[in-house]
Design a protein around this motif. Structure first.
Motif, PDB file in Angstrom:
ATOM      1  N   GLN B 212      10.568   6.492 -12.719  1.00 48.69           N
ATOM      2  CA  GLN B 212      10.157   5.109 -12.454  1.00 48.69           C
ATOM      3  C   GLN B 212      11.248   4.091 -12.767  1.00 48.69           C
ATOM      4  O   GLN B 212      11.204   2.976 -12.264  1.00 48.69           O
ATOM      5  N   ASN B 215      17.270   4.102 -10.454  1.00 49.65           N
ATOM      6  CA  ASN B 215      17.616   3.324  -9.261  1.00 49.65           C
ATOM      7  C   ASN B 215      18.950   3.773  -8.701  1.00 49.65           C
ATOM      8  O   ASN B 215      19.995   3.250  -9.075  1.00 49.65           O
ATOM      9  N   PHE B 221      12.727   0.282  -1.386  1.00 45.71           N
ATOM     10  CA  PHE B 221      11.418   0.593  -1.960  1.00 45.71           C
ATOM     11  C   PHE B 221      10.388   0.915  -0.897  1.00 45.71           C
ATOM     12  O   PHE B 221      10.233   0.168   0.080  1.00 45.71           O
ATOM     13  N   HIS B 264      12.414  -4.988  -1.967  1.00 45.10           N
ATOM     14  CA  HIS B 264      11.924  -5.010  -3.344  1.00 45.10           C
ATOM     15  C   HIS B 264      10.562  -4.335  -3.441  1.00 45.10           C
ATOM     16  O   HIS B 264       9.809  -4.285  -2.468  1.00 45.10           O
ATOM     17  N   GLN B 265      10.273  -3.846  -4.650  1.00 45.62           N
ATOM     18  CA  GLN B 265       9.013  -3.132  -4.857  1.00 45.62           C
ATOM     19  C   GLN B 265       7.798  -4.022  -4.595  1.00 45.62           C
ATOM     20  O   GLN B 265       6.850  -3.603  -3.922  1.00 45.62           O
ATOM     21  N   ASP B 266       7.802  -5.227  -5.141  1.00 45.47           N
ATOM     22  CA  ASP B 266       6.653  -6.122  -4.927  1.00 45.47           C
ATOM     23  C   ASP B 266       6.427  -6.369  -3.436  1.00 45.47           C
ATOM     24  O   ASP B 266       5.289  -6.468  -2.972  1.00 45.47           O
ATOM     25  N   GLN B 267       7.523  -6.484  -2.690  1.00 43.73           N
ATOM     26  CA  GLN B 267       7.407  -6.733  -1.248  1.00 43.73           C
ATOM     27  C   GLN B 267       6.821  -5.525  -0.527  1.00 43.73           C
ATOM     28  O   GLN B 267       5.996  -5.663   0.386  1.00 43.73           O
ATOM     29  N   TRP B 269       4.805  -3.304  -1.826  1.00 42.96           N
ATOM     30  CA  TRP B 269       3.368  -3.245  -2.140  1.00 42.96           C
ATOM     31  C   TRP B 269       2.583  -4.292  -1.348  1.00 42.96           C
ATOM     32  O   TRP B 269       1.486  -4.016  -0.862  1.00 42.96           O
ATOM     33  N   THR B 338       1.619   5.398 -12.639  1.00 46.94           N
ATOM     34  CA  THR B 338       1.243   5.881 -11.315  1.00 46.94           C
ATOM     35  C   THR B 338       2.381   6.778 -10.809  1.00 46.94           C
ATOM     36  O   THR B 338       3.536   6.624 -11.198  1.00 46.94           O
ATOM     37  N   LYS B 414      12.601   4.814  -3.039  1.00 45.60           N
ATOM     38  CA  LYS B 414      11.811   4.988  -4.261  1.00 45.60           C
ATOM     39  C   LYS B 414      10.401   4.530  -3.958  1.00 45.60           C
ATOM     40  O   LYS B 414      10.197   3.431  -3.417  1.00 45.60           O
ATOM     41  N   GLN B 416       6.420   4.238  -5.535  1.00 44.34           N
ATOM     42  CA  GLN B 416       5.467   4.375  -6.639  1.00 44.34           C
ATOM     43  C   GLN B 416       4.122   3.855  -6.158  1.00 44.34           C
ATOM     44  O   GLN B 416       4.043   2.794  -5.521  1.00 44.34           O
ATOM     45  N   TYR B 417       3.043   4.598  -6.463  1.00 44.20           N
ATOM     46  CA  TYR B 417       1.708   4.167  -6.024  1.00 44.20           C
ATOM     47  C   TYR B 417       1.216   2.986  -6.829  1.00 44.20           C
ATOM     48  O   TYR B 417       1.617   2.782  -7.970  1.00 44.20           O
ATOM     49  N   THR B 418       0.291   2.244  -6.245  1.00 44.35           N
ATOM     50  CA  THR B 418      -0.407   1.211  -7.012  1.00 44.35           C
ATOM     51  C   THR B 418      -1.488   1.903  -7.843  1.00 44.35           C
ATOM     52  O   THR B 418      -1.797   3.077  -7.633  1.00 44.35           O
ATOM     53  N   ARG B 419      -2.059   1.176  -8.765  1.00 43.29           N
ATOM     54  CA  ARG B 419      -3.102   1.756  -9.616  1.00 43.29           C
ATOM     55  C   ARG B 419      -4.318   2.179  -8.792  1.00 43.29           C
ATOM     56  O   ARG B 419      -4.887   3.250  -9.002  1.00 43.29           O
ATOM     57  N   GLU B 420      -4.722   1.371  -7.826  1.00 43.03           N
ATOM     58  CA  GLU B 420      -5.881   1.738  -6.982  1.00 43.03           C
ATOM     59  C   GLU B 420      -5.600   3.038  -6.241  1.00 43.03           C
ATOM     60  O   GLU B 420      -6.468   3.897  -6.119  1.00 43.03           O
TER      61      GLU B 420
END
Ligand code: FES
Ligand code: FES
Lengths: 151, 738
Positions: B212, B215, B221, B264-267, B269, B338, B414, B416-420
């Protein structure tokens, strides 16, 4: 450009609008401690310190850290060596997978900063918002109490 | 909370006389041509697939098992350093890398201690024997007269040579003989000692170690969009609109599979979320619901196997028949992090994946099939991840990262799953029903034991088949999921620990194995062992009470294995069973199992306080006793017992995957709560060491006994027998006598 101090060094970073402090620390500034666990303020894995206070970095924008001091797990090291608290975690072997531990240590450090001699129930109460799935809880509590004792 | 655990050395004294004999046996057998090499060495006999001696005075140990937080890598390093007679600081360990090192299959089932450790131990002993002989030739001395210290081999005349001088090329490119003499345990520097875990300092001080936080240069992402539920077909997705969202580099659609790559990761998601909510899906509503699942299990088409059927011979009919039915809901692995993976497709068309999978080799094969690549074109490198506790989403994350990376060759992706996504899509531990029935005589002694088990599968790991990868089933054309099989002896799957370790005059155990899966399921710590032990050990408590006999004493009547008896007795002693005094609202309970009836022995006793007004259960304290054979790392064993016990308290008191007729409703930690610090009791662990006995896996041995110990204590406190897990306050309250 967002400017802040990260673990004693001034950093400047260009981050997209609304980016979380967690994501910027992890993916842009190569800080290693804080972890993404839930993104919902439910697990504490992402805890860091901003101006000495425990902050849930998944719920904080990177922009809000501007001009402030951010400390992550590696920032607790003293002269490159594990801090007293980190050493106590190592001595107690207070880990299984270790994914939750950055959040645990940052949260415990925030407790010790204001309550250097906590009781066991102080420690449990302070850590109650931090989840551990491996069942390392009692070792973690022992490590915090050990650090307090040795301080 | 002073001492985390105690070690009982009485056993050492009792069996010390047999030490030499039990160590000599395997070698004797080998000399006579019985070809078995120990553990995974049999499948991977080449010494250089395990050990490399480097010219800089370091040694590389390669193993196929991986570190999941259970201490497997440190344990292997202890065995290697001792048998090679080198300082552990010289060792670096490479684990779970398909490009190098031995294929040890999956790291699961508490099999690292019994399979990896003996293999490393023997391979190291063989290497030491070989190098000692080379030194003897070189120094003109007798091999028997040489002494080894930290890799330096010395002759009586003072001349000496080091391992790293002796190994110049591929001397270790030879098969193990199994004839290297194992070290006298009295000479161990590391084995049997609470050696510090090698990966812990980095994890405590924030060195880069987890996927996690990794990089690679130029990383982008990835994120995937999941359908609203399992059976869903994509009708329409706004690929173009989402493609214009900030930072989005690419939207990938293949059948009903949707993924994005962003800066970016936030983008990533945010874009995946927009795809999830903004797309049109055709959805099926046919799930039996979390309250209806137990009736569903009993009615579903199934295959019935009678694993044991040895009726009692003759004698009187039972004076009384006692029955009960126990229910275990679906459980989550519930990793705190996650699942994540990093994949990159290089210029030669090789896909390399950093993965936290437990099964790097067979997951690589499944991904290779999904992508239609040639043999060797997918390589998996195990990298630390959040604890997985079985087959969680780690393999799916690896497959998804690879699907995206294949769409953007040369760029590391890279994901990574979201929590849901982690909560709603992981393969859960199966819901189960266990029906128990016993005929007893007039004194309450057991005559006839009968248990029937209802379960969906416990094993849907990738196993080299793309149909076991979640996203592969949504591709066009979709990969079909193969029909899962149940596991038989000696490990079993649904029936794991379903066959009682006790000896009764008549015994029958039968399993209804259901291959249809309302919820996605796979291996979760212990497979069927947790539920089956809950049923057997709760029922034993009921039968002991019916007979009016103390539950420890009652169990001992049917327990022939002396090690089992020792563990149960030790647990009672550690808990203070005999001195315990009843007081209103408080209760004590005990339970025992030998994991898989062939791995570690663990007994657990707990004291609880139950609030009669609302049925709330507080675990006041817990005690455990364990026998894992010869201990490689006592602190590691204690850590696994504590951890397993706490995780089981969480399963037993709090956890149940909720779902309605369409979808999973447990989508975060608020809708699927787990145990917190305030609920974790003090735990005392007693370890029984058995020098000279085989290493037994520990990681899954505490969970089963813990569940029944809690249930038995709740009954002891307020007379409530809770048969449907978890023991939530409302269920305890409802089960209390009026
Ligand atoms: S990731 Fe921030 S609280 Fe869980
Ligand atoms: S040590 Fe694994 S989650 Fe806490």
């Amino acid at each position: 450009m967002i400017n802040f101090n990260l673990n004693g060094t001034d950093v400047s970073v260009e981050a997209p609008e609304g980016a979380t402090l967690l994501s910027v620390l992890t993916n842009q500034l190569d800080a290693n401690g804080q972890k993404f666990g839930c993104g919902k303020a439910q697990c504490g894995a992402c805890a860091v310190h901003v101006d000495g206070e425990r902050v849930i970095s998944c719920q904080t924008t990177a922009a809000s850290a501007a001009g402030r001091s951010v400390t992550t797990l590696e920032g607790l090291r003293e002269n490159g060596k594990p801090s007293k608290l980190q050493q106590a975690f190592i001595d107690e072997q207070a880990a299984q997978c270790g994914y939750c531990l950055s959040g645990m240590i940052m949260t415990a450090q925030a407790l010790l900063d204001i309550n250097p001699k906590p009781t066991e129930s102080d420690v449990r109460a302070a850590l109650n918002g931090n989840l551990c799935r491996c069942g390392t809880h009692n070792r973690i509590v022992r490590a915090v109490l050990r650090a307090a004792e040795e301080a | 909370m002073n001492s985390p655990f105690t070690i009982d050395r009485r056993a050492f004294l009792a069996t010390a006389g047999f030490l030499t004999l039990s160590f000599a046996l395997p070698r004797g057998a080998l000399a006579e041509g019985a070809s078995k090499l120990p553990g995974d060495l049999e499948k991977n006999p080449m010494l250089n697939s395990w050990i490399r001696i480097n010219s800089d005075g370091t040694v590389t140990l390669l193993i196929g098992k991986v570190e999941l937080g259970q201490g497997a890598v440190t344990m292997a390093a202890q065995c290697c350093a001792d048998e090679l007679m080198i300082d552990m600081a010289r060792l670096n360990v490479i684990s779970g890398d398909t490009r190098v090192g031995p294929d040890e299959g999956t790291t699961a089932g508490s099999q690292s201690a019994p399979y990896c450790a003996p293999a490393v131990q023997q391979a190291s002993a063989d290497v030491r024997q070989m190098l000692t002989q080379m030194a003897a030739d070189k120094l003109g001395a007798n091999a028997a007269d040489l002494v080894v210290e930290d890799g330096t081999i010395s002759a009586p005349d003072g001349s000496h040579v080091t391992y790293w001088e002796l190994v110049q090329g591929d001397e270790l490119n030879v098969a193990a003989t199994g004839e290297g003499p194992l070290l006298d345990p009295m000479k161990y520097r590391y084995m049997g000692k609470p050696v510090m875990r090698l990966d812990i300092p980095a994890k405590m001080t924030g060195e880069q170690i987890f996927i996690q936080e990794t990089n690679p240069e130029g990383v982008k992402f990835g994120a995937v969009a999941r359908p609203p539920t399992y059976k869903a077909t994509l009708v329409k997705a706004d690929v173009e609109g989402v493609g214009k969202m900030p930072g989005v580099l690419k939207v990938i659609q293949n059948g009903s599979f949707l993924g994005v790559i962003a800066d970016h990761q936030d983008q990533a998601w945010a874009a995946a979320k927009a795809l999830e909510t903004g797309s049109e899906w055709q959805v099926e509503s046919a799930l039996p619901t979390s309250d209806g699942i137990f009736d569903w299990l009993k009615a579903a088409p199934s295959e019935l196997t009678e694993w044991v059927n040895t009726p009692r011979e003759g004698g009187d009919p039972a004076a009384k028949v006692i029955e009960n039915e126990y229910m275990r809901p679906y459980h989550m692995h519930g990793s705190i992090g996650t699942s994540a993976a990093i994949a990159v497709m290089d210029a030669d068309g090789v896909m390399t994946i950093n993965t936290a999978s437990q099964s790097v080799f067979s997951t690589a094969a499944a991904i290779q099939q999904m992508l239609g690549l040639a043999d060797g074109k997918v390589q998996c490198v195990h990298t630390h991840g959040s604890g997985c506790y079985g087959h969680n989403n780690a393999d799916d994350a690896s497959a998804d990262a690879a699907l995206l990376a294949a769409a953007m060759p040369g760029t590391p992706i890279k994901l990574q799953y979201t929590r849901e996504q982690e909560h709603a899509w992981e393969p859960y531990g199966s819901a189960m029903v266990m029906q128990t029935k016993a005929g007893v005589d007039a004194d309450g002694n057991i005559l006839d034991w009968n248990m029937e088990i209802y379960s969906t599968p416990h094993g849907t790991r990738p196993s080299g088949n793309a149909g076991n990868l979640l996203s592969a089933r949504y591709l066009e054309p979709p990969f079909e999921m193969p029909t899962p099989k149940d596991g038989g002896p000696p490990n079993y799957a649904a029936t794991r620990n379903g066959i009682p370790i006790y000896t009764f005059p008549g015994t029958r155990v039968a399993t209804h194995f259901i291959t249809e899966m309302p919820l996605r399921v796979s291996s979760t710590r212990g497979l069927g062992a947790y539920a089956n032990t809950f049923a057997i050990e709760s029922f034993m408590d009921e039968l002991a009470r019916n007979a009016g006999v103390d539950p420890v004493e009652y169990r001992l009547r049917y327990l022939e294995d002396t090690r089992a008896r020792d563990v149960l007795t030790k647990c009672a002693e550690t808990f203070g069973w005999d001195a315990w005094e009843a007081r209103p609202g408080f209760g004590r309970g005990i339970a025992f199992a030998r994991y898989k009836n062939l791995a570690a022995y663990t007994a657990v006793a707990v004291e609880v306080q139950v609030t009669a007004r609302n049925g709330r259960v507080r675990v006041v304290r817990a005690a455990a006793a364990n026998d894992s054979g010869q201990m490689i790392n006592p602190d590691g064993i204690a850590n696994q017992i504590e951890g397993g016990l706490i995780q089981s308290l969480s399963w037993t008191l709090k956890e149940e995957v909720k779902f309605d007729d369409t979808k999973v409703l447990s989508r975060d930690w608020a809708s699927y709560p787990i145990i917190t610090f305030n609920e974790v009791p003090p735990i005392e662990v007693s370890l029984i060491d058995r020098p000279g006995e085989p290493f037994l896996g520990t990681g899954e041995s505490a969970q089963g006994p813990t569940s029944a110990a809690v249930g038995n204590a709740v009954f002891d406190a307020v007379g409530a027998r809770v048969t449907r897990l978890p023991m939530t306050p409302d269920r305890v309250k409802a089960a209390m006598p009026a």
